[in-house]
Design a protein around this motif. Structure first.
Motif, PDB file in Angstrom:
ATOM      1  N   SER A  18       0.934  -1.094  -0.019  1.00  0.00           N
ATOM      2  CA  SER A  18      -0.413   0.446  -0.037  1.00  0.00           C
ATOM      3  C   SER A  18       0.694   1.061   0.332  1.00  0.00           C
ATOM      4  O   SER A  18       0.159   2.305  -0.329  1.00  0.00           O
ATOM      5  N   THR A  19       1.989   1.724   0.522  1.00  0.00           N
ATOM      6  CA  THR A  19       3.188   2.461   1.130  1.00  0.00           C
ATOM      7  C   THR A  19       3.438   2.969  -0.879  1.00  0.00           C
ATOM      8  O   THR A  19       3.967   4.098  -0.782  1.00  0.00           O
ATOM      9  N   THR A  21       1.822   2.819  -3.557  1.00  0.00           N
ATOM     10  CA  THR A  21       1.710   3.224  -4.693  1.00  0.00           C
ATOM     11  C   THR A  21       1.074   4.498  -3.907  1.00  0.00           C
ATOM     12  O   THR A  21       0.548   6.025  -4.333  1.00  0.00           O
ATOM     13  N   THR A  22       1.267   5.062  -1.685  1.00  0.00           N
ATOM     14  CA  THR A  22       0.490   5.902  -1.859  1.00  0.00           C
ATOM     15  C   THR A  22       1.942   6.815  -1.871  1.00  0.00           C
ATOM     16  O   THR A  22       1.936   8.163  -1.673  1.00  0.00           O
ATOM     17  N   GLN A  23       3.641   5.991  -1.851  1.00  0.00           N
ATOM     18  CA  GLN A  23       4.461   7.210  -1.931  1.00  0.00           C
ATOM     19  C   GLN A  23       4.650   7.819  -3.743  1.00  0.00           C
ATOM     20  O   GLN A  23       4.992   9.228  -3.841  1.00  0.00           O
ATOM     21  N   PHE A  25       1.861   8.478  -5.174  1.00  0.00           N
ATOM     22  CA  PHE A  25       1.190   9.518  -5.859  1.00  0.00           C
ATOM     23  C   PHE A  25       1.478  10.441  -4.915  1.00  0.00           C
ATOM     24  O   PHE A  25       1.201  11.744  -5.708  1.00  0.00           O
ATOM     25  N   VAL A  26       1.775  10.951  -3.267  1.00  0.00           N
ATOM     26  CA  VAL A  26       2.507  12.036  -3.101  1.00  0.00           C
ATOM     27  C   VAL A  26       3.651  12.589  -4.078  1.00  0.00           C
ATOM     28  O   VAL A  26       3.413  13.687  -4.183  1.00  0.00           O
ATOM     29  N   HIS A 211      -6.397  -2.022  -1.177  1.00  0.00           N
ATOM     30  CA  HIS A 211      -5.835  -1.085  -1.674  1.00  0.00           C
ATOM     31  C   HIS A 211      -6.166   0.235  -1.435  1.00  0.00           C
ATOM     32  O   HIS A 211      -5.756   0.897  -1.532  1.00  0.00           O
ATOM     33  N   ARG A 212      -7.390   0.728  -1.872  1.00  0.00           N
ATOM     34  CA  ARG A 212      -7.980   1.699  -1.920  1.00  0.00           C
ATOM     35  C   ARG A 212      -7.377   2.827  -2.956  1.00  0.00           C
ATOM     36  O   ARG A 212      -7.209   3.950  -2.316  1.00  0.00           O
ATOM     37  N   ASP A 213      -7.271   2.176  -3.803  1.00  0.00           N
ATOM     38  CA  ASP A 213      -6.383   2.486  -4.968  1.00  0.00           C
ATOM     39  C   ASP A 213      -6.891   3.336  -6.229  1.00  0.00           C
ATOM     40  O   ASP A 213      -6.553   3.115  -7.133  1.00  0.00           O
ATOM     41  N   ILE A 216      -6.720   7.293  -5.931  1.00  0.00           N
ATOM     42  CA  ILE A 216      -5.839   6.868  -6.485  1.00  0.00           C
ATOM     43  C   ILE A 216      -5.554   7.249  -8.109  1.00  0.00           C
ATOM     44  O   ILE A 216      -5.140   7.991  -9.002  1.00  0.00           O
ATOM     45  N   ARG A 288       0.668  -0.011  -9.178  1.00  0.00           N
ATOM     46  CA  ARG A 288      -0.787  -0.648  -8.716  1.00  0.00           C
ATOM     47  C   ARG A 288      -1.163  -2.244  -8.826  1.00  0.00           C
ATOM     48  O   ARG A 288      -1.876  -2.362  -8.573  1.00  0.00           O
TER      49      ARG A 288
END
Length: 954
Positions: A18-19, A21-23, A25-26, A211-213, A216, A288
């Motif tokens: 999960s991190t 895709t989060t990183q 996306f940031v 993953h809630r992507d 995103i 993702r």
């Protein structure tokens, strides 16, 4: 299969699925904002041209040199006089912040598009309800509910079917918890024919939901489309039009006209930003898919499903085809089946720090730091007080690079795998910074590369981030063995905070000074010698000290860097205290030996220099001030060099261990500091002096030079030891083959007496370092900065001022007159006229009117002092002398009237009306320079300086 499942489960436990895709996306959001801020100034040029021309006039009036890149430009535009000029001449400065407002509108449009896209996607398809294709028992829906629960979904999405598509596929769309899974009719048919393929497909889509992507993904698509339509296409059109119609013909309306080469560089930077934005988008969308495949594998999806789609199970075997395939995969937003198979077979690779995010992070931090620091909205409005480019860039680099290194080290420790050093990730981060800096740096305005040999300093762009991530990785490995999760969290926060402060210091120094030194910034050594030594005769050592003074001062401009140095040394030392096991390869012993040998060498050198300074004063008759400053320079060099050499030696001996290297450097500095304190105790002086006789005979002004020694040493030596040790570690990794990584630790416990002695010695070193840093910091708190050398702001600017042409000097004088100088001349003549009219034809004077005029002339001289000096040394000298004489005569006039001393008043009056009129003489020369500048720009001259020639016959 169980090994793969355990590996991917471990990755999911540590947040690797999960991190990632989060990183990314940031990174994408930051790049989206930075790209918009970089391109919008060109788009809003018609609305801000008038404000920008007025602001450029203030810059020229202050002495800004648009033909050269130098620190003097930064010093000039950071004065209160420059702010007052902007307040008086630039109306509605908030209009210069239009790029920020436009970027905000763009973000709002992206959010609106994100909301609309799922609705449009649902309306565009001919989807029908699931019940229309399900059997009477509802077996298809029951299977979907079972798979959703097995996939970890807490809320069931809505299911629809596209009867027109015979592909065996499914897609998830929606927003904010209102998600829909659309099944193609081909997948519904596959439900009865190949249940394993059906399950693999749905588990993959459910993994996206888990993953809630999905949000995103749609935000990413929305941002890219808004950026392409709202920024990229208009920017290309406007920039091309500006290049063809303004830049190439040379018809820009102000002196800061963009040159063709500079415009090409600006366009190249914009194109590079577009490439980075696309690469970040593609990397996010690919990642993702990998995460969803791995999650589906964890939940029991059959891997043969991916094998059947790929048709092959191995990679391309030739080197050229593999390279071309790698380039192709980077450019694609969706991975091919072979890449997806490799991801499910080796899921741990997804948790490993990858080159692409690090490279993108490095490039983005440069763009963010530059555009947040040097765009006109920041420099000319209050936005710059809120948005600090270096700190924002450091936070971004830390969030992506530093956190990734810490998490990867912790994950490796948990699964008993060799932890990474962080050096490779840091080198990729630095490579991105190097590539971006060559495009945005002012160094490139006159060429793509800086001059030789200054271009070697560009290596620091790669080396410094690598060194800091290397240090973070070493500390993470040391603190990873803590049993308490709370203390591990505290150690992580402290270590990452220090690493972030180091990145912020580096970005700030590189932007404000480093780029200018790379560009070949000249340093006026003669002026530095005059400030440090006065009229003493120079020596080679004094010349070296003078040449290094300004770079060292720029590196240590912020007092908090003293504590940064202390933290870089103390944190590894504290972590080593709690380690009771011995190293198998002798790495720690190498660190101890290097630190002690470096400290002893420093102590011997300090004693020799102190003795030599004492003899030169007592026996050779050398001036005390000269001997003290020379001894101070040698003290600095000895302590600095021995600490760096100790760190590099420990790095080579320990095969690249950052903790041991920094412990060695800190130990050498602590021992040298103790010797320095011992010398002070023997001589009865401050730690940076040598003998009692020298201390007693030095004035406060001379002592100020010595006060710089300890703070500047500590502010620079910490990062220097880290960079040197990192260079040693890179050399080791290039030269040594075989197992790489941190020094192995044996399970055999060390002897209790040795453990106790090591802990006592390390604790003593830490205490000495903390004490020395505290003394140095307290020594800086009472001094005003930047005037630590006693130089005023004009003097500091003169130290860095490059030569300028006579044409530019005339333009600067013209701007000085237009932005406020003419007002001073008019006020002078009107006040002098009031002084004349206060005296009647019969010789009687209205003393009240005379006093009022004299007070006004006093205020005029104070107002002139608050304004810019004339950007011409000859005119400024004459103007300063004229204002000084006017102020003195006017003050004498006021004093004489208040004391009823008519003789004094008469004498002052005669001085004020004396001929030649020096202020008018300066005004005539200013007008002549203005006429020449106007003629240079093809404008009709305004004013006739010859009409005033009678007032200044010389």
């Amino acid at each position: 299969m169980s090994t793969v499942t355990d590996s991917v489960a471990s990755a999911r436990t540590w947040g690797g699925l999960s991190t990632g895709t989060t990183q990314r996306f940031v990174l994408l959001i930051t790049l989206f904002i930075a790209s918009s801020l970089a391109m919008f100034p060109v788009l809003v040029e018609p609305f801000t041209a008038g404000l920008r021309i007025a602001a450029d006039g203030c810059a020229l009036a202050a002495g800004y040199n648009p033909d050269a890149i130098g620190i003097s430009n930064q010093l000039i535009t950071g004065t209160p006089a420059f702010e007052r000029c902007l307040d008086e001449n630039v109306e509605d400065r908030i209009g210069l912040a239009l790029p920020y407002f436009a970027t905000g509108i763009l973000v709002i449009l992206a959010v609106v598009l994100y909301v609309v896209l799922p609705y449009w996607k649902g309306r565009a398809s001919r989807a029908t309800a699931l019940a229309a294709v399900d059997d009477q028992e509802g077996s298809l829906r029951a299977e979907l509910v079972r798979l959703a629960a097995h996939g970890g979904l807490r809320r069931l999405p809505r299911f629809v079917v596209d009867p027109t598509s015979m592909r065996a596929n499914a897609i998830v769309f929606g927003r904010l918890g209102r998600y829909t899974v659309r099944l193609d009719m081909g997948l519904v048919v596959l439900f009865n024919k190949d249940r394993s393929a059906f399950e693999a497909t749905l588990l993959h889509e459910f993994a996206h939901l888990r993953h809630r992507d999905v949000d995103i993904t749609y935000l990413t698509v929305a941002m890219w489309r808004v950026f392409a339509i709202g920024v990229l296409i208009p920017y290309s059109a406007v920039a091309g039009w500006y290049l063809v119609t303004v830049v190439l013909p040379g018809t820009a309306p102000n002196f800061f006209a963009t040159q063709p080469a500079e415009m090409v560089r600006i366009l190249a930077a914009g194109f590079f930003l577009v490439i980075l934005t696309y690469l970040a988008t593609a990397d996010l969308l690919r990642t993702r898919e990998f995460c969803a495949d791995i999650e589906a594998t964890i939940n029991g999806a059959d891997q043969n499903y991916w094998l059947r789609h790929a048709g092959i199970t191995t990679r391309r075997d030739t080197r050229w085809r593999a390279a071309l395939w790698a380039i192709r995969s980077v450019l694609h937003t969706h991975p091919d089946w072979t890449e997806r198979i490799n991801a499910t077979r080796n899921p741990a690779a997804l948790s490993v720090i990858q080159a692409m995010p690090m490279f993108l992070s490095g490039a983005i931090t440069v763009f963010v730091g530059y555009y947040f620091s040097f765009n006109q909205a920041n420099r000319l409005t209050d936005v710059g007080d809120v948005v600090r480019g270096p700190w924002f860039a450091a936070a971004l680099a830390l969030a992506v690079g530093g956190v990734a290194v810490w998490r990867e080290v912790a994950r490796c420790i948990r699964i008993s795998a060799p932890p990474p050093s962080g050096l490779r990730a840091g080198l990729w981060l630095g490579a991105g910074q190097l590539g971006a800096d060559l495009l945005v740096s002012p160094v490139a305005e006159t060429g793509w590369l800086p001059p030789f040999p200054q271009s070697f300093l560009l290596v620091l762009l790669v080396l410094v981030p690598a060194a800091l991530l290397w240090w973070i990785g070493a500390c993470a490995a040391l603190w990873g063995g803590l049993r308490s999760g709370r203390w591990r969290g505290v150690a992580a926060v402290v270590t990452l905070a220090v690493g972030g402060a180091g990145l912020a210091w580096w970005f700030d120094w590189w932007q404000m000074a480093g780029r200018f030194f790379v560009a070949g910034q000249s340093v006026a050594t003669a002026e530095v010698l005059a400030i440090l030594y006065g009229d003493m005769s120079s020596s080679p050592t004094m010349n070296v000290i003078a040449a290094l003074t300004l770079p060292v001062l720029s590196l240590s401009a912020q007092p908090w860097t003293i504590w940064l140095t202390g933290a870089l040394w103390v944190i590894p030392l504290v972590a080593l205290i709690r380690r009771s096991r011995v190293t198998a390869a002798g790495g720690r012993s190498a660190g101890v030996v290097s630190g002690w040998l470096g400290g002893l060498a420093a102590g011997i050198g300090l004693i020799v220099v102190a003795d030599r300074a004492y003899r030169s004063v007592q026996h050779d008759g050398q001036p005390v001030e000269q001997a003290a400053t020379l001894a101070t320079g040698w003290f600095f060099a000895i302590l600095f060099c021995t600490a760096v050499v100790a760190a590099v030696s420990a790095s080579l001996a320990s095969r690249g261990d950052a903790a041991i290297s920094m412990a060695a450097g800190g130990t050498a500095m602590a021992i040298g500091g103790l010797v320095l304190v011992g010398l002070a105790v023997v001589s009865g002086c401050a730690p940076w002096s040598t003998t009692r006789s020298m201390c007693l005979s030095m004035s406060d002004g001379d002592r100020q030079v010595l006060d710089l020694f300890l703070p500047q040493l500590l502010a620079t030596s910490g990062m220097a030891t880290l960079i040197g040790a990192a260079a040693g570690a890179i050399a080791v990794r290039l030269a040594v083959r075989g197992p790489r990584g941190r020094v192995a630790v044996s399970n055999a416990a060390a002897r209790p007496d040795r453990v106790g002695a090591r802990r006592v010695g390390t604790s003593l070193v830490c205490a000495v370092l903390v004490g020395v840093c505290a003394v140095a910091y307290l020594g800086t708190s009472g001094r005003e900065r930047p005037g630590s050398t006693g130089a005023t702001e004009p003097e500091l600017s003169a130290l860095f001022e490059p030569p300028k042409s006579a044409e530019l000097r005339d333009v600067q004088v013209w701007a000085w007159a237009a932005q406020g100088g003419d007002d001073l001349f008019r006020l002078y003549h009107s006040t002098l006229g009031e002084l004349f009219t206060s005296v009647g034809l019969d010789g009687r004077a209205d003393l009240a009117a005379v006093r009022q005029a004299c007070v006004a002339l006093t205020g005029l001289s104070e107002r002139a002092d608050a304004y810019f000096p004339i950007p011409d040394s000859h005119l400024q000298t004459a103007w300063a002398a004229a204002m000084h004489d006017t102020h003195r005569a006017a003050q004498t006039c006021v004093t004489g009237i208040d004391r009823d001393d008519l003789a004094t008043v008469s004498e002052a009056f005669n001085q004020l009306i004396a001929s030649p009129d020096e202020p008018t003489c300066v005004e005539i020369e200013v007008m002549q320079a203005t006429v020449r500048a106007q003629q240079l720009r093809g404008l009709p001259p305004v004013g006739n300086p010859e009409s005033l020639r009678a007032l200044c016959p010389r």
